[in-house]
Structure formats: structure tokens, C-alpha cells
Design a protein around this motif. Structure first.
Motif, mmCIF file in Angstrom:
data_model
loop_
_atom_site.group_PDB
_atom_site.id
_atom_site.type_symbol
_atom_site.label_atom_id
_atom_site.label_comp_id
_atom_site.label_asym_id
_atom_site.label_seq_id
_atom_site.Cartn_x
_atom_site.Cartn_y
_atom_site.Cartn_z
ATOM 1 N N GLY A 37 58.467 -44.685 112.678
ATOM 2 C CA GLY A 37 57.607 -44.559 112.384
ATOM 3 C C GLY A 37 57.120 -44.538 113.541
ATOM 4 O O GLY A 37 57.308 -44.694 115.050
ATOM 5 N N VAL A 38 55.601 -42.728 113.402
ATOM 6 C CA VAL A 38 54.975 -42.881 114.619
ATOM 7 C C VAL A 38 53.364 -42.505 114.355
ATOM 8 O O VAL A 38 52.798 -42.573 113.054
ATOM 9 C CB VAL A 38 55.372 -40.711 114.997
ATOM 10 N N VAL A 39 52.888 -43.618 114.881
ATOM 11 C CA VAL A 39 51.496 -44.076 113.651
ATOM 12 C C VAL A 39 50.296 -43.400 115.726
ATOM 13 O O VAL A 39 51.136 -43.984 116.833
ATOM 14 C CB VAL A 39 51.108 -45.002 113.910
ATOM 15 N N VAL A 40 49.178 -42.930 114.689
ATOM 16 C CA VAL A 40 48.709 -42.432 115.889
ATOM 17 C C VAL A 40 46.951 -42.949 115.979
ATOM 18 O O VAL A 40 47.080 -43.045 114.966
ATOM 19 C CB VAL A 40 48.558 -41.066 116.317
ATOM 20 N N ASN A 41 46.328 -43.077 116.804
ATOM 21 C CA ASN A 41 44.834 -43.597 116.903
ATOM 22 C C ASN A 41 43.961 -42.400 116.508
ATOM 23 O O ASN A 41 43.642 -42.420 115.419
ATOM 24 C CB ASN A 41 44.484 -43.867 117.788
ATOM 25 N N GLU A 42 44.138 -41.486 117.049
ATOM 26 C CA GLU A 42 42.971 -40.114 116.957
ATOM 27 C C GLU A 42 43.581 -38.655 116.065
ATOM 28 O O GLU A 42 44.310 -38.444 117.132
ATOM 29 C CB GLU A 42 42.536 -39.830 118.029
ATOM 30 N N LEU A 43 43.560 -38.461 115.074
ATOM 31 C CA LEU A 43 43.024 -37.511 114.790
ATOM 32 C C LEU A 43 43.440 -35.622 115.647
ATOM 33 O O LEU A 43 44.219 -35.014 115.936
ATOM 34 C CB LEU A 43 42.881 -36.651 113.149
ATOM 35 N N GLY A 44 42.085 -35.898 116.028
ATOM 36 C CA GLY A 44 42.534 -34.805 117.408
ATOM 37 C C GLY A 44 43.008 -35.135 118.437
ATOM 38 O O GLY A 44 42.788 -33.676 118.964
ATOM 39 N N GLU A 45 43.500 -36.024 118.385
ATOM 40 C CA GLU A 45 44.356 -35.671 120.016
ATOM 41 C C GLU A 45 45.849 -35.400 119.856
ATOM 42 O O GLU A 45 47.235 -35.335 120.478
ATOM 43 C CB GLU A 45 44.361 -37.798 120.492
ATOM 44 N N VAL A 46 45.938 -35.222 118.489
ATOM 45 C CA VAL A 46 47.968 -35.508 118.434
ATOM 46 C C VAL A 46 47.826 -33.524 117.855
ATOM 47 O O VAL A 46 47.630 -33.118 117.745
ATOM 48 C CB VAL A 46 48.105 -35.790 116.483
ATOM 49 N N GLY A 47 49.698 -33.322 118.671
ATOM 50 C CA GLY A 47 49.525 -32.395 118.987
ATOM 51 C C GLY A 47 51.655 -32.196 118.816
ATOM 52 O O GLY A 47 51.595 -31.521 119.625
ATOM 53 N N ILE A 48 51.543 -32.809 117.868
ATOM 54 C CA ILE A 48 52.846 -33.037 117.150
ATOM 55 C C ILE A 48 52.768 -31.104 116.878
ATOM 56 O O ILE A 48 52.340 -31.108 115.919
ATOM 57 C CB ILE A 48 53.908 -33.731 116.823
ATOM 58 N N ASP A 49 54.125 -30.464 116.889
ATOM 59 C CA ASP A 49 54.175 -29.726 116.487
ATOM 60 C C ASP A 49 52.463 -28.864 115.668
ATOM 61 O O ASP A 49 52.887 -27.946 115.198
ATOM 62 C CB ASP A 49 55.466 -29.724 115.393
ATOM 63 N N GLY A 50 51.640 -28.214 116.835
ATOM 64 C CA GLY A 50 50.656 -27.649 116.979
ATOM 65 C C GLY A 50 49.664 -28.841 115.626
ATOM 66 O O GLY A 50 49.333 -29.616 116.376
ATOM 67 N N ALA A 51 50.371 -27.735 114.438
ATOM 68 C CA ALA A 51 48.962 -28.655 113.615
ATOM 69 C C ALA A 51 49.505 -29.744 112.496
ATOM 70 O O ALA A 51 49.282 -29.400 112.108
ATOM 71 C CB ALA A 51 48.343 -27.296 112.619
ATOM 72 N N LEU A 52 50.142 -30.424 113.078
ATOM 73 C CA LEU A 52 51.018 -31.804 112.788
ATOM 74 C C LEU A 52 49.661 -32.497 111.677
ATOM 75 O O LEU A 52 50.040 -33.219 110.167
ATOM 76 C CB LEU A 52 51.087 -32.968 113.665
ATOM 77 N N LEU A 53 48.486 -32.866 112.044
ATOM 78 C CA LEU A 53 47.849 -33.956 111.018
ATOM 79 C C LEU A 53 46.491 -32.832 110.339
ATOM 80 O O LEU A 53 45.685 -32.841 110.909
ATOM 81 C CB LEU A 53 47.029 -34.723 111.993
ATOM 82 N N GLY A 54 46.818 -31.475 110.421
ATOM 83 C CA GLY A 54 45.768 -30.457 109.837
ATOM 84 C C GLY A 54 45.176 -30.879 108.849
ATOM 85 O O GLY A 54 44.322 -31.126 108.360
ATOM 86 N N ASP A 55 45.538 -31.512 107.178
ATOM 87 C CA ASP A 55 45.235 -31.899 106.321
ATOM 88 C C ASP A 55 44.422 -32.977 106.706
ATOM 89 O O ASP A 55 45.966 -34.471 107.070
ATOM 90 C CB ASP A 55 46.188 -32.213 105.746
ATOM 91 N N GLN A 56 43.503 -33.343 107.005
ATOM 92 C CA GLN A 56 42.693 -35.277 107.582
ATOM 93 C C GLN A 56 43.119 -35.885 106.361
ATOM 94 O O GLN A 56 42.885 -36.366 106.674
ATOM 95 C CB GLN A 56 42.220 -34.934 108.341
ATOM 96 N N ALA A 57 43.391 -35.604 105.863
ATOM 97 C CA ALA A 57 43.406 -36.223 104.326
ATOM 98 C C ALA A 57 45.104 -37.050 104.049
ATOM 99 O O ALA A 57 44.909 -38.233 103.585
ATOM 100 C CB ALA A 57 42.396 -35.275 102.879
ATOM 101 N N ALA A 58 45.616 -36.236 104.420
ATOM 102 C CA ALA A 58 46.830 -37.226 104.356
ATOM 103 C C ALA A 58 46.852 -38.366 105.639
ATOM 104 O O ALA A 58 46.685 -38.501 106.917
ATOM 105 C CB ALA A 58 48.120 -36.415 104.733
ATOM 106 N N ARG A 59 48.117 -39.607 104.926
ATOM 107 C CA ARG A 59 47.821 -40.716 105.336
ATOM 108 C C ARG A 59 49.550 -40.957 106.174
ATOM 109 O O ARG A 59 50.031 -41.177 107.433
ATOM 110 C CB ARG A 59 48.080 -41.657 103.791
ATOM 111 N N GLN A 60 50.071 -40.225 105.130
ATOM 112 C CA GLN A 60 51.475 -40.232 105.748
ATOM 113 C C GLN A 60 52.043 -37.818 105.977
ATOM 114 O O GLN A 60 51.969 -37.996 104.867
ATOM 115 C CB GLN A 60 52.579 -41.090 105.140
#
Length: 325
Positions: A37-60
């Protein structure tokens, strides 16, 4: 048993996201089957494979290498409980903090119920930027707090830090005198973190087969009946020793004894009998935690330690000091 959580912290730009990226890349390359499991604090800081959290509504978000990523919302406890509940068999969690977060309040949150029933804080790993650590200290109180509360300090950018790297390491050691301190590249730190996350499997009995295989390049080699050496250069000279325990122990006293062992004891795990009850004991860096466990059948109590120069003698001394008299 509870899921171990490694808290990865460090001031802005220290290399936290790079470390997580390299860790996930290693797991993908070796086709890891266990789930992390990987948990991150800030959406804007995440850089896993570029746009990992592009869908900011996604929880997982499912990741390669058997990993799942969560965006940390307002409630840490809710995020962790959902992560564990929705991912049976989760082997470990890595929680990446923001660059200005202090570890202690997060540790308190993990120690509160009901999270404590599902997750235990295994280690606080703080990245120290050798090139900017000294200059950052007056900027934010969190810089020193992140180091002072660390179980493990990973010195980053030391290869370009020059004399500042030596000074940064010296100051960090003063702030966290019991922490394990490591220098290395991002890849070396990722390899070490991956080995740290591999929960050592205890042998079944004194004549048991070698310890269960950690990451493939870190496989143990049987040296003798009590000691196993990890011969790969990626293992950083880590040895493994284990001891069968033939009597009940006071688990709290055992935890205190293990906590006093020197920093070369990187990882300790044990299953022990405390009166009529059984407990698991863990140490990562200087941090020791215990948890009650339920066993389906009687077990041989035992303990294993990993680290450079670890010895059965030290383990035996700790166990003997914790024996009921």
C-alpha cells in the motif's frame, strides 16, 4: 496480525517521491506478487508514472508490481482503515508525508484505536538532503523534528554535497543519536527500503530450512546452523541470525532489552509466549513494537535479527533478561 507501516518523511525536495518511484519500479521489474500500500499526502506532489493521480476523485489506484495507491484525505484513520479493508493480504504500507509534516502527530494518529488494531508503525524513515539540509533548518521547525523522530536516516544527494554532506550527516546524527544512518543513491536507498519492507519469516524450529526468500536479489545463503549471510552487494552486508526460545518471557521486558541493542540491529522479529498468551515482537531501527497474536496451533517461540554483525549471543542475552523467574 497488523499491517506494518513505514512513514517516509523529509523536507521539501529531499527525494521522497523519487524514492517511492524507484521502490515501485523495483517491484515491477521483479514481478512482485505481494501487495504494497502506498499512501500520499498531497495530490500535487505525486509523480508516480507521471499522472498517477490525474483523476483527483479517485481514492485508490492500482499500480504495477502488486501495489495500490491512496490519496490521503482529511482523515488519516479513514484512509488507512479503508486501504486495509479493501486489500486483503496487504503486506505493508508506505506513507509519504508532505515536506513540512512532522512525524509525531502522524505516529499518534496511527497509535489510536481503531487504526492500531489494523496498522502498526514499523519505522519512521527520514530523507536528509545533504545539499540543503543545513540551510533549511532555520526555515522550518519541521526539518529538525523530522530528523529527531526518525528511526532511519537516508542521506540523499551526498555524492554532490561535498563537505556539506559530512556536516549534514554530523548534525543529523546529533539530532537523532539512536537512528540508523545510511548514505547512498536513490536506487541504493530504494533497494534498502525494499529489503526493510520484506518482513522476515521465522524458521519453524532450530533445524528449520533457510529463512523464506526476501526480494530475489537478496536471497539468504546458509552459512551455518545459526547464521545466514546475504551475499549480494545489494544486501549491503546484512547478516541474519535466529534463536529458538524454550521458555515464556515478559514481552514488555523483552521489548526494552531489544530496544537497547545497537543500531546495527536493523530488523528484529519474534514470536514469543508471555504466560498463557502469544505475542509478536518487532524492531526496525531502534523502534520496538509488540502485538498480541492468536495461534491456530502450538508454536516454537523464536526470534530472528537482521543487520551487519548481528549475533545469536546478543539475542540470547535479551531473551534471558526477559525470562520469568
Amino acid at each position: 496480525m497488523t499491517v506494518p507501516l513505514v512513514l517516509v518523511t523529509g523536507f521539501l525536495g529531499a527525494g521522497k517521491t523519487t524514492l517511492i518511484n524507484r521502490l515501485l519500479a523495483r517491484r515491477t521489474a521483479r514481478h512482485a506478487t505481494g501487495k504494497l500500500g502506498v499512501v500520499v499526502n498531497e495530490l500535487g506532489e505525486v509523480g508516480i508514472d507521471g499522472a498517477l493521480l490525474g483523476d483527483q476523485a479517485a481514492r485508490q489506484i492500482e499500480l504495477p508490481g502488486g501495489c495500490v495507491c491512496c490519496a490521503l484525505g482529511d482523515q488519516l484513520d479513514t484512509t488507512l482503515l479503508e486501504l486495509v479493508a479493501q486489500n486483503p493480504g496487504l503486506e505493508a504500507i508506505v506513507l509519504e508525508t508532505t515536506g513540512v509534516a512532522e512525524p509525531l502527530p502522524i505516529a499518534w494518529a496511527i497509535a489510536r484505536e481503531p487504526v492500531a488494531q489494523q496498522v502498526r508503525l514499523a519505522a519512521v524513515v527520514t530523507l536528509v538532503d545533504a545539499t540543503h539540509f543545513l540551510a533549511a533548518r532555520p526555515v522550518s521547525a519541521s526539518v529538525d523534528a523530522q530528523v529527531a523522530y526518525a528511526d532511519v536516516l537516508l542521506l540523499t544527494k551526498a555524492d554532490v554535497g561535498g563537505s556539506d554532506a559530512d556536516r549534514a550527516e554530523s548534525v543529523a546524527r546529533e539530532l537523532a543519536p539512536r537512528a540508523l544512518v545510511r548514505r547512498g543513491t536513490a536506487d541504493e536507498h530504494a533497494a534498502w527500503l525494499e529489503a526493510l519492507l520484506a518482513d522476515p519469516v521465522l524458521p519453524d524450529r532450530p533445524s528449520a530450512a533457510p529463512l523464506s526468500q526476501p526480494p530475489s536479489e537478496l536471497g539468504p545463503h546458509v552459512h551455518d546452523a545459526d547464521c545466514r549471510h546475504l551475499d549480494s552487494p545489494a544486501a549491503h552486508g546484512i547478516d541474519s541470525v535466529w534463536l529458538a526460545i524454550d521458555h515464556p518471557v515478559d514481552v514488555e521486558e523483552l521489548a526494552d532489552q531489544l530496544a537497547e541493542l545497537p543500531p546495527n540491529y536493523v530488523r528484529i522479529k519474534g514470536i514469543v509466549q508471555d504466560g498463557a498468551h502469544w505475542a509478536a515482537v518487532h524492531r526496525v531501527g531502534p523502534r520496538v513494537s509488540c502485538e498480541p497474536i492468536a495461534l491456530d496451533a502450538p508454536q516454537q517461540a523464536r526470534i530472528v535479527a537482521l543487520g551487519p554483525g548481528v549475533t545469536v549471543t546478543d539475542l540470547a542475552r535479551c531473551v534471558a533478561a526477559a525470562a520469568y523467574t
